[in-house]
Design an enzyme around this catalytic site. Structure first.
Site, mmCIF file in Angstrom:
data_model
loop_
_atom_site.group_PDB
_atom_site.id
_atom_site.type_symbol
_atom_site.label_atom_id
_atom_site.label_comp_id
_atom_site.label_asym_id
_atom_site.label_seq_id
_atom_site.Cartn_x
_atom_site.Cartn_y
_atom_site.Cartn_z
ATOM 1 N N CYS A 157 -21.149 5.298 53.313
ATOM 2 C CA CYS A 157 -21.042 5.143 54.775
ATOM 3 C C CYS A 157 -21.334 6.413 55.543
ATOM 4 O O CYS A 157 -21.579 6.358 56.744
ATOM 5 C CB CYS A 157 -19.645 4.684 55.147
HETATM 6 N N1 CO8 Z 1 -11.848 -16.303 55.745
HETATM 7 C C1 CO8 Z 1 -10.545 -16.679 55.795
HETATM 8 N N2 CO8 Z 1 -9.541 -15.966 55.277
HETATM 9 C C2 CO8 Z 1 -9.857 -14.817 54.670
HETATM 10 C C3 CO8 Z 1 -11.177 -14.349 54.561
HETATM 11 C C4 CO8 Z 1 -12.196 -15.155 55.112
HETATM 12 N N3 CO8 Z 1 -13.480 -14.803 55.067
HETATM 13 N N4 CO8 Z 1 -11.179 -13.185 53.920
HETATM 14 C C5 CO8 Z 1 -9.908 -12.893 53.613
HETATM 15 N N5 CO8 Z 1 -9.107 -13.889 54.056
HETATM 16 C C6 CO8 Z 1 -7.658 -13.999 53.890
HETATM 17 C C7 CO8 Z 1 -7.165 -13.110 52.756
HETATM 18 O O1 CO8 Z 1 -7.367 -13.749 51.498
HETATM 19 C C8 CO8 Z 1 -5.722 -12.919 53.098
HETATM 20 O O2 CO8 Z 1 -4.987 -14.040 52.710
HETATM 21 P P1 CO8 Z 1 -3.518 -13.865 52.111
HETATM 22 O O3 CO8 Z 1 -2.714 -13.219 53.215
HETATM 23 O O4 CO8 Z 1 -3.129 -15.263 51.796
HETATM 24 O O5 CO8 Z 1 -3.667 -12.960 50.918
HETATM 25 C C9 CO8 Z 1 -5.764 -12.866 54.624
HETATM 26 O O6 CO8 Z 1 -6.969 -13.517 55.024
HETATM 27 C C10 CO8 Z 1 -5.749 -11.468 55.143
HETATM 28 O O7 CO8 Z 1 -6.718 -10.732 54.391
HETATM 29 P P2 CO8 Z 1 -6.878 -9.199 54.496
HETATM 30 O O8 CO8 Z 1 -5.550 -8.549 54.396
HETATM 31 O O9 CO8 Z 1 -7.942 -8.738 53.535
HETATM 32 O O10 CO8 Z 1 -7.455 -9.137 55.988
HETATM 33 P P3 CO8 Z 1 -7.559 -7.947 56.978
HETATM 34 O O11 CO8 Z 1 -6.933 -8.386 58.247
HETATM 35 O O12 CO8 Z 1 -7.155 -6.644 56.390
HETATM 36 O O13 CO8 Z 1 -9.139 -7.843 57.222
HETATM 37 C C11 CO8 Z 1 -10.998 -6.577 56.466
HETATM 38 C C12 CO8 Z 1 -10.019 -7.657 56.148
HETATM 39 C C13 CO8 Z 1 -11.867 -7.050 57.622
HETATM 40 C C14 CO8 Z 1 -11.887 -6.325 55.269
HETATM 41 C C15 CO8 Z 1 -10.258 -5.288 56.872
HETATM 42 O O14 CO8 Z 1 -9.255 -4.981 55.938
HETATM 43 C C16 CO8 Z 1 -11.168 -4.084 56.993
HETATM 44 O O15 CO8 Z 1 -12.170 -4.097 57.678
HETATM 45 N N6 CO8 Z 1 -10.820 -2.992 56.373
HETATM 46 C C17 CO8 Z 1 -11.612 -1.770 56.428
HETATM 47 C C18 CO8 Z 1 -12.730 -1.920 55.520
HETATM 48 C C19 CO8 Z 1 -13.761 -0.887 55.654
HETATM 49 O O16 CO8 Z 1 -14.006 -0.253 56.643
HETATM 50 N N7 CO8 Z 1 -14.448 -0.705 54.609
HETATM 51 C C20 CO8 Z 1 -15.529 0.142 54.590
HETATM 52 C C21 CO8 Z 1 -16.475 -0.497 53.711
HETATM 53 S S1 CO8 Z 1 -18.074 -0.044 54.066
HETATM 54 C C22 CO8 Z 1 -18.502 1.359 53.235
HETATM 55 O O17 CO8 Z 1 -17.742 2.205 52.943
HETATM 56 C C23 CO8 Z 1 -19.942 1.449 52.863
HETATM 57 C C24 CO8 Z 1 -20.132 1.020 51.490
HETATM 58 C C25 CO8 Z 1 -21.601 0.935 51.186
HETATM 59 C C26 CO8 Z 1 -22.266 -0.305 51.746
HETATM 60 C C27 CO8 Z 1 -22.143 -1.521 50.905
HETATM 61 C C28 CO8 Z 1 -23.087 -2.596 51.273
HETATM 62 C C29 CO8 Z 1 -23.058 -3.841 50.484
#
Ligand code: CO8
Length: 375
Positions: A157
Site C-alpha cells: 500500500c
Molecule cells: N457481507 C456481509 N457480511 C460480511 C461481509 C460481506 N461481504 N464480510 C464480512 N461480513 C461479516 C463478517 O463475517 C462478520 O460477521 P461476524 O460478526 O458474524 O463474524 C461481520 O460482517 C463483521 O465483519 P468484520 O469485523 O470483518 O467487519 P468490519 O466492520 O471490520 O469491516 C473491513 C471489514 C471493511 C475489511 C474493515 O475491517 C477494514 O477495512 N479494515 C482495514 C483493512 C485495511 O485497510 N486493509 C488494508 C488492506 S490493503 C493493503 O494493505 C494493500 C495490499 C496489497 C493489495 C492487494 C490487492 C489484492
C-alpha cells in the site's frame, strides 16, 4: 541549500470497466449457493464450512465502497471462474501492466509540460509486478523512449509514496534531475472473489507523478515536497503468499493463503493510531499542526479509517473538500489511492497552501509527504 524538489505533474488512468457492489454480491452469492449445494453432505457433517451470503449494504457501511474499476471485467462475475480472464501476451507485445503504466505516465508528462527526453529515471512502484524481470519500469522506459535507468519496487500500500520518496532523494542528491514514478495497480488477479470478507475491497488503476527540481519545472500546478517520512513495522495481518516459490511448494498454488488475505479488524485497530501519530510527527517537523493543512490526500482503503484518523488529527470531521474521498468509486487501489485523490483534487489550491499526502497499509508501511503549492 539544494533547490526545492517539486511534483510537477500527476497522471491517472482509470479502467473503463466498473463493477458495482450489487453485481459483485449477486455473483458471489450465486457462487456460494452452488458451493453449498455441491458440498451439502460435508457441510452437514461439519467437515466443510458453508459459504455465507455477502451483502451490498454491509460493504458500503463497513468500507464506504460503492463500486470499483477493473482492468478486465470478463471472468470476475462468472461463478465457474471467479477471476479475471486476462489473455496472455507474447514476449514481443507490451505487457498488460506496462500498458496501463504508460497510459498514466503519458498523462503525468502532459500535465508537467514535459516529454520523454526530459526524464532521467523511471520507478514503477506498486503492490505486485506481473513478472520478476525484465523490470516493468525498463519496459515502460523503452516504450516511452526515455534515456537513463528504471527499476521496480514493491511496498504494497505504500509503494507509491515510497517511490516518490526515492525520486525526491535522487533529485536532491543529483543522481537524476527528473523522475517518473508510476503505480500500475493491477490487483484484480490477486483478489479472492470467492471470499466474502475481501471480495469487495480492491479495484485496478494506474497513477503517475513527475518529480523534478524546481529549476526545471514549468508546469501550471507545482507542489514542493517539503519532506518525506516513512516507517515500516512487520505484521502478518495483511499477507499474500503467492510468489516465485509457489511452484516449488507441494501445496495448492491457488489456495486462499496465496491470494490477498487479512485480519481486517486488527489492521483497522493497529494502523489508524500509527498513521495519526506518524502524520502529526511529520507535520511537527515543519512546525505545522493539522489545522494548517488545507488538503489531506489520505490513503483510500476504508472510509471509516479515514474518518477516525482525521478526527484524531483535527478533533472534528473534515469535509470532502478538505479530505477528498475517492474510494467510493475506485475502492482500495493498493498504493495508488492517495495519488488518485491528489490527481483529482489539487488544482484549486492557492500558492502557499499546505497539503499532506499519506499512505498506510500492508507491511505495515506508512509513507507521507508534506507538500506546499508553489506560486
Ligand atoms: N457481507 C456481509 N457480511 C460480511 C461481509 C460481506 N461481504 N464480510 C464480512 N461480513 C461479516 C463478517 O463475517 C462478520 O460477521 P461476524 O460478526 O458474524 O463474524 C461481520 O460482517 C463483521 O465483519 P468484520 O469485523 O470483518 O467487519 P468490519 O466492520 O471490520 O469491516 C473491513 C471489514 C471493511 C475489511 C474493515 O475491517 C477494514 O477495512 N479494515 C482495514 C483493512 C485495511 O485497510 N486493509 C488494508 C488492506 S490493503 C493493503 O494493505 C494493500 C495490499 C496489497 C493489495 C492487494 C490487492 C489484492
Amino acid at each position: 541549500m539544494t533547490n526545492p524538489v517539486v511534483i510537477s505533474g500527476v497522471g491517472l488512468w482509470t479502467p473503463p470497466n466498473s463493477v458495482s457492489n450489487q453485481e459483485l454480491v449477486d455473483s458471489y452469492n450465486a457462487y456460494a449457493d452452488a458451493f453449498n449445494a455441491q458440498h451439502r453432505e460435508d457441510i452437514e457433517a461439519g467437515r466443510v464450512e458453508a459459504k455465507p451470503h455477502s451483502s451490498a449494504e454491509f460493504i458500503e457501511k463497513a468500507s464506504g465502497i460503492k463500486s470499483r474499476h477493473v482492468y478486465i471485467k470478463e471472468g470476475i462475475l462468472d461463478i465457474e471462474r471467479m477471476r479475471p480472464a486476462i489473455p496472455e501476451r507474447s514476449d514481443d507485445a507490451l505487457s498488460h501492466q506496462a500498458e496501463i503504466a504508460v497510459a498514466a505516465a503519458r498523462s503525468a508528462l502532459a500535465a508537467a509540460n514535459k516529454s520523454a527526453a526530459d526524464v532521467d529515471a523511471v520507478i514503477v512502484s506498486c503492490a505486485y509486478t506481473q513478472r520478476a524481470y525484465p523490470a516493468i519500469a525498463i519496459e515502460v522506459q523503452a516504450e516511452l523512449g526515455i534515456q537513463g535507468f528504471g527499476f521496480d519496487m514493491l511496498v504494497a500500500c505504500s509503494a507509491a509514496t515510497f517511490g516518490v520518496h526515492r525520486a525526491y532523494d535522487m533529485v536532491k542528491a543529483g543522481s537524476a534531475g527528473c523522475v517518473l514514478v508510476i503505480n500500475p495497480e493491477l490487483v484484480s488477479p490477486q483478489i479472492n472473489y470467492t471470499d466474502r470478507d475481501s471480495h469487495f475491497i480492491f479495484g485496478d488503476v494506474a497513477t503517475a507523478m513527475l518529480v523534478e527540481s524546481s529549476t526545471t519545472a514549468n508546469a501550471e500546478h507545482c507542489f514542493e515536497i517539503l519532506s518525506t517520512k516513512a516507517v515500516t513495522q512487520f505484521s502478518n495481518n495483511i499477507r499474500s503468499n503467492f510468489g516465485y516459490m509457489s511452484r516449488a511448494f507441494d501445496g495448492d498454488p491457488y489456495a486462499a493463503d496465496k491470494l490477498f488475505h487479512q485480519e481486517g479488524r486488527k489492521v483497522f485497530k493497529e494502523v489508524c493510531p500509527m498513521a495519526a501519530e506518524h502524520i502529526a510527527a511529520h507535520l511537527g517537523q515543519h512546525q505545522l499542526t493539522p489545522a494548517d493543512v488545507r488538503r489531506w490526500w489520505l490513503h483510500q482503503a476504508n472510509i471509516n479509517m479515514n474518518t477516525l484518523i482525521s478526527k484524531k488529527l483535527l478533533g472534528r470531521l473534515p469535509d470532502n473538500n478538505e479530505a477528498p474521498i475517492v474510494l467510493d468509486r475506485y475502492a482500495n487501489t493498493a498504493s495508488a489511492g492517495s495519488i488518485i485523490a491528489f490527481a483529482l483534487h489539487h488544482e484549486d489550491l492557492q500558492a502557499g497552501d499546505y497539503g499532506l499526502l499519506c499512505s498506510f497499509g500492508a507491511g505495515y508501511s506508512i509513507g507521507s509527504l508534506v507538500l506546499q503549492k508553489q506560486a
